[in-house]
Design a protein around this motif. Structure first.
Motif, PDB file in Angstrom:
ATOM      1  N   ALA A  87       0.829  -1.208   0.000  1.00 15.98           N
ATOM      2  CA  ALA A  87       0.000   0.000   0.000  1.00 15.98           C
ATOM      3  C   ALA A  87       0.865   1.260   0.000  1.00 15.98           C
ATOM      4  N   ARG A  88       1.935   1.242   0.769  1.00 13.60           N
ATOM      5  CA  ARG A  88       2.833   2.404   0.806  1.00 13.60           C
ATOM      6  C   ARG A  88       3.498   2.620  -0.550  1.00 13.60           C
ATOM      7  N   GLU A  89       3.878   1.539  -1.200  1.00 14.20           N
ATOM      8  CA  GLU A  89       4.434   1.654  -2.551  1.00 14.20           C
ATOM      9  C   GLU A  89       3.382   2.191  -3.525  1.00 14.20           C
ATOM     10  N   ASN A  90       2.152   1.723  -3.362  1.00 12.19           N
ATOM     11  CA  ASN A  90       1.074   2.204  -4.225  1.00 12.19           C
ATOM     12  C   ASN A  90       0.805   3.690  -4.022  1.00 12.19           C
ATOM     13  N   GLU A  91       0.955   4.156  -2.795  1.00 13.86           N
ATOM     14  CA  GLU A  91       0.779   5.584  -2.535  1.00 13.86           C
ATOM     15  C   GLU A  91       1.777   6.401  -3.351  1.00 13.86           C
ATOM     16  N   ARG A  92       3.011   5.923  -3.433  1.00 18.37           N
ATOM     17  CA  ARG A  92       4.013   6.626  -4.229  1.00 18.37           C
ATOM     18  C   ARG A  92       3.671   6.579  -5.716  1.00 18.37           C
ATOM     19  N   ARG A  93       3.117   5.468  -6.162  1.00 13.99           N
ATOM     20  CA  ARG A  93       2.735   5.359  -7.574  1.00 13.99           C
ATOM     21  C   ARG A  93       1.605   6.323  -7.929  1.00 13.99           C
ATOM     22  N   VAL A  94       0.621   6.409  -7.050  1.00 12.31           N
ATOM     23  CA  VAL A  94      -0.558   7.236  -7.319  1.00 12.31           C
ATOM     24  C   VAL A  94      -0.254   8.720  -7.146  1.00 12.31           C
ATOM     25  N   ALA A  95       0.631   9.045  -6.181  1.00 13.97           N
ATOM     26  CA  ALA A  95       1.041  10.433  -5.932  1.00 13.97           C
ATOM     27  C   ALA A  95      -0.135  11.332  -5.579  1.00 13.97           C
ATOM     28  N   ALA A  96      -0.954  10.885  -4.633  1.00 15.68           N
ATOM     29  CA  ALA A  96      -2.066  11.700  -4.166  1.00 15.68           C
ATOM     30  C   ALA A  96      -1.545  12.850  -3.316  1.00 15.68           C
ATOM     31  N   SER A  97      -2.215  13.992  -3.372  1.00 14.10           N
ATOM     32  CA  SER A  97      -1.773  15.154  -2.604  1.00 14.10           C
ATOM     33  C   SER A  97      -2.257  15.119  -1.165  1.00 14.10           C
ATOM     34  N   ALA A  98      -3.338  14.428  -0.870  1.00 16.79           N
ATOM     35  CA  ALA A  98      -3.872  14.359   0.492  1.00 16.79           C
ATOM     36  C   ALA A  98      -3.007  13.437   1.357  1.00 16.79           C
ATOM     37  N   PRO A  99      -2.861  13.753   2.642  1.00 15.57           N
ATOM     38  CA  PRO A  99      -2.077  12.885   3.517  1.00 15.57           C
ATOM     39  C   PRO A  99      -2.767  11.543   3.745  1.00 15.57           C
ATOM     40  N   VAL A 100      -1.988  10.463   3.646  1.00 18.85           N
ATOM     41  CA  VAL A 100      -2.497   9.113   3.882  1.00 18.85           C
ATOM     42  C   VAL A 100      -1.722   8.505   5.039  1.00 18.85           C
ATOM     43  N   HIS A 101      -2.437   8.039   6.057  1.00 20.88           N
ATOM     44  CA  HIS A 101      -1.820   7.432   7.227  1.00 20.88           C
ATOM     45  C   HIS A 101      -2.131   5.937   7.210  1.00 20.88           C
ATOM     46  N   TRP A 102      -1.095   5.127   7.111  1.00 17.71           N
ATOM     47  CA  TRP A 102      -1.278   3.672   7.096  1.00 17.71           C
ATOM     48  C   TRP A 102      -1.101   3.154   8.516  1.00 17.71           C
ATOM     49  N   VAL A 103      -2.092   2.446   9.007  1.00 18.25           N
ATOM     50  CA  VAL A 103      -2.094   1.957  10.388  1.00 18.25           C
ATOM     51  C   VAL A 103      -2.252   0.444  10.372  1.00 18.25           C
ATOM     52  N   ARG A 104      -1.345  -0.241  11.064  1.00 16.86           N
ATOM     53  CA  ARG A 104      -1.506  -1.683  11.192  1.00 16.86           C
ATOM     54  C   ARG A 104      -2.422  -1.975  12.380  1.00 16.86           C
ATOM     55  N   GLY A 105      -3.505  -2.691  12.121  1.00 15.36           N
ATOM     56  CA  GLY A 105      -4.437  -3.003  13.185  1.00 15.36           C
ATOM     57  C   GLY A 105      -5.607  -3.813  12.667  1.00 15.36           C
ATOM     58  N   ASP A 106      -6.353  -4.358  13.597  1.00 16.80           N
ATOM     59  CA  ASP A 106      -7.521  -5.183  13.295  1.00 16.80           C
ATOM     60  C   ASP A 106      -8.734  -4.282  13.105  1.00 16.80           C
ATOM     61  N   ALA A 107      -9.309  -4.314  11.910  1.00 16.08           N
ATOM     62  CA  ALA A 107     -10.453  -3.451  11.619  1.00 16.08           C
ATOM     63  C   ALA A 107     -11.675  -3.784  12.467  1.00 16.08           C
ATOM     64  N   THR A 108     -11.706  -4.988  13.038  1.00 20.24           N
ATOM     65  CA  THR A 108     -12.848  -5.352  13.885  1.00 20.24           C
ATOM     66  C   THR A 108     -12.655  -4.858  15.319  1.00 20.24           C
ATOM     67  N   ARG A 109     -11.464  -4.372  15.633  1.00 20.84           N
ATOM     68  CA  ARG A 109     -11.181  -3.750  16.935  1.00 20.84           C
ATOM     69  C   ARG A 109     -10.311  -2.531  16.657  1.00 20.84           C
ATOM     70  N   ALA A 110     -10.879  -1.593  15.954  1.00 20.02           N
ATOM     71  CA  ALA A 110     -10.099  -0.497  15.371  1.00 20.02           C
ATOM     72  C   ALA A 110      -9.430   0.373  16.423  1.00 20.02           C
ATOM     73  N   PRO A 111      -8.100   0.522  16.339  1.00 17.86           N
ATOM     74  CA  PRO A 111      -7.373   1.386  17.280  1.00 17.86           C
ATOM     75  C   PRO A 111      -7.393   2.838  16.802  1.00 17.86           C
ATOM     76  N   LEU A 112      -8.592   3.398  16.674  1.00 17.66           N
ATOM     77  CA  LEU A 112      -8.744   4.731  16.105  1.00 17.66           C
ATOM     78  C   LEU A 112      -9.534   5.637  17.031  1.00 17.66           C
ATOM     79  N   SER A 113      -9.176   6.917  16.995  1.00 19.41           N
ATOM     80  CA  SER A 113      -9.969   7.944  17.652  1.00 19.41           C
ATOM     81  C   SER A 113     -10.067   9.110  16.676  1.00 19.41           C
ATOM     82  N   VAL A 114     -11.247   9.320  16.133  1.00 21.93           N
ATOM     83  CA  VAL A 114     -11.442  10.318  15.081  1.00 21.93           C
ATOM     84  C   VAL A 114     -12.251  11.477  15.659  1.00 21.93           C
ATOM     85  N   PRO A 115     -11.668  12.681  15.758  1.00 21.63           N
ATOM     86  CA  PRO A 115     -12.359  13.786  16.416  1.00 21.63           C
ATOM     87  C   PRO A 115     -13.496  14.383  15.602  1.00 21.63           C
TER      88      PRO A 115
END
Length: 212
Positions: A87-115
């Motif tokens: 995915a990180r390599e793909n980010e370089r290929r696509v060259a999107a301008s928006a920031p992308v944060h890659w997080v390793r974790g279980d989507a069924t127990r998401a370690p996220l806090s979104v304000p």
């Protein structure tokens, strides 16, 4: 806003899994499907200047599609470290301008806090493997916790289940449409060289506070 076709063209460079794992149902999301879903999300005002989360991001197809449409930020959550490396390599290929944060974790127990209110885009496991039935249920539960709206791809025939789950968890299905795409043979249990998959895509508005 760029066209759906232009988005699909940019996503054509996104590489798939190096060593896909059947237990995780690691199938590549076709660029035309990701472009269609994210274009629809953008038309509904669910991408631009928003936080977009890709649950079970795999090699980043949905996350990078969203990153090409002007979000505030994108979070790609994925359990498999080898998929995250791609995915990180793909980010370089696509060259999107928006920031992308890659997080390793279980989507069924998401370690996220979104304000702020977030949008989830995801192609969760269909639960097609024995012992993994209804795997998409846990992904929907996370979407209900972390997002104001979600877009998700499910096996054909899932509408009753998705609408029931949404209704029981403070959500409302606002849009649903069918989709089909072809997958090349990649696991031993596949009997055909190429298989057409029938799927359904759902937009759900969640009554949630946007945090875990």
């Amino acid at each position: 806003m760029a066209t759906k076709r232009a988005l699909e063209t940019k996503l054509a460079v996104v590489a798939g899994f190096d060593d896909p794992r059947a237990a995780l149902e690691q199938y590549p999301t076709p660029p035309e499907l990701a472009a269609h879903v994210v274009h629809l999300a953008d038309l509904h005002g669910d991408v631009e200047a928003r936080t977009v989360i890709d649950l079970g991001a795999g090699t980043g197809m949905f996350a990078l599609a969203a990153a090409l449409r002007g979000p505030a930020r994108v979070v790609g959550l994925e359990l498999d470290p080898s998929a995250l490396a791609v995915a990180r390599e793909n980010e370089r290929r696509v060259a999107a301008s928006a920031p992308v944060h890659w997080v390793r974790g279980d989507a069924t127990r998401a370690p996220l806090s979104v304000p702020d209110p977030a949008t989830v885009v995801m192609n969760p496991p269909f639960g097609a493997q024995t012992g993994n039935e209804h795997a998409d249920r846990a992904f929907l539960a996370t979407a209900a916790e972390v997002s104001a709206v979600s877009y998700s791809v499910h096996n054909a025939g899932s509408r009753e289940f998705v609408e029931s789950f949404a209704g029981d968890n403070g959500g409302t299905v606002t849009h649903a449409f069918g989709a089909s795409f072809e997958l090349d043979r990649q696991f031993e249990h596949h009997t055909e060289a190429r298989t057409e998959i029938d799927a359904e895509v759902f937009r759900i508005e969640w009554d949630a506070d946007g945090s875990v």
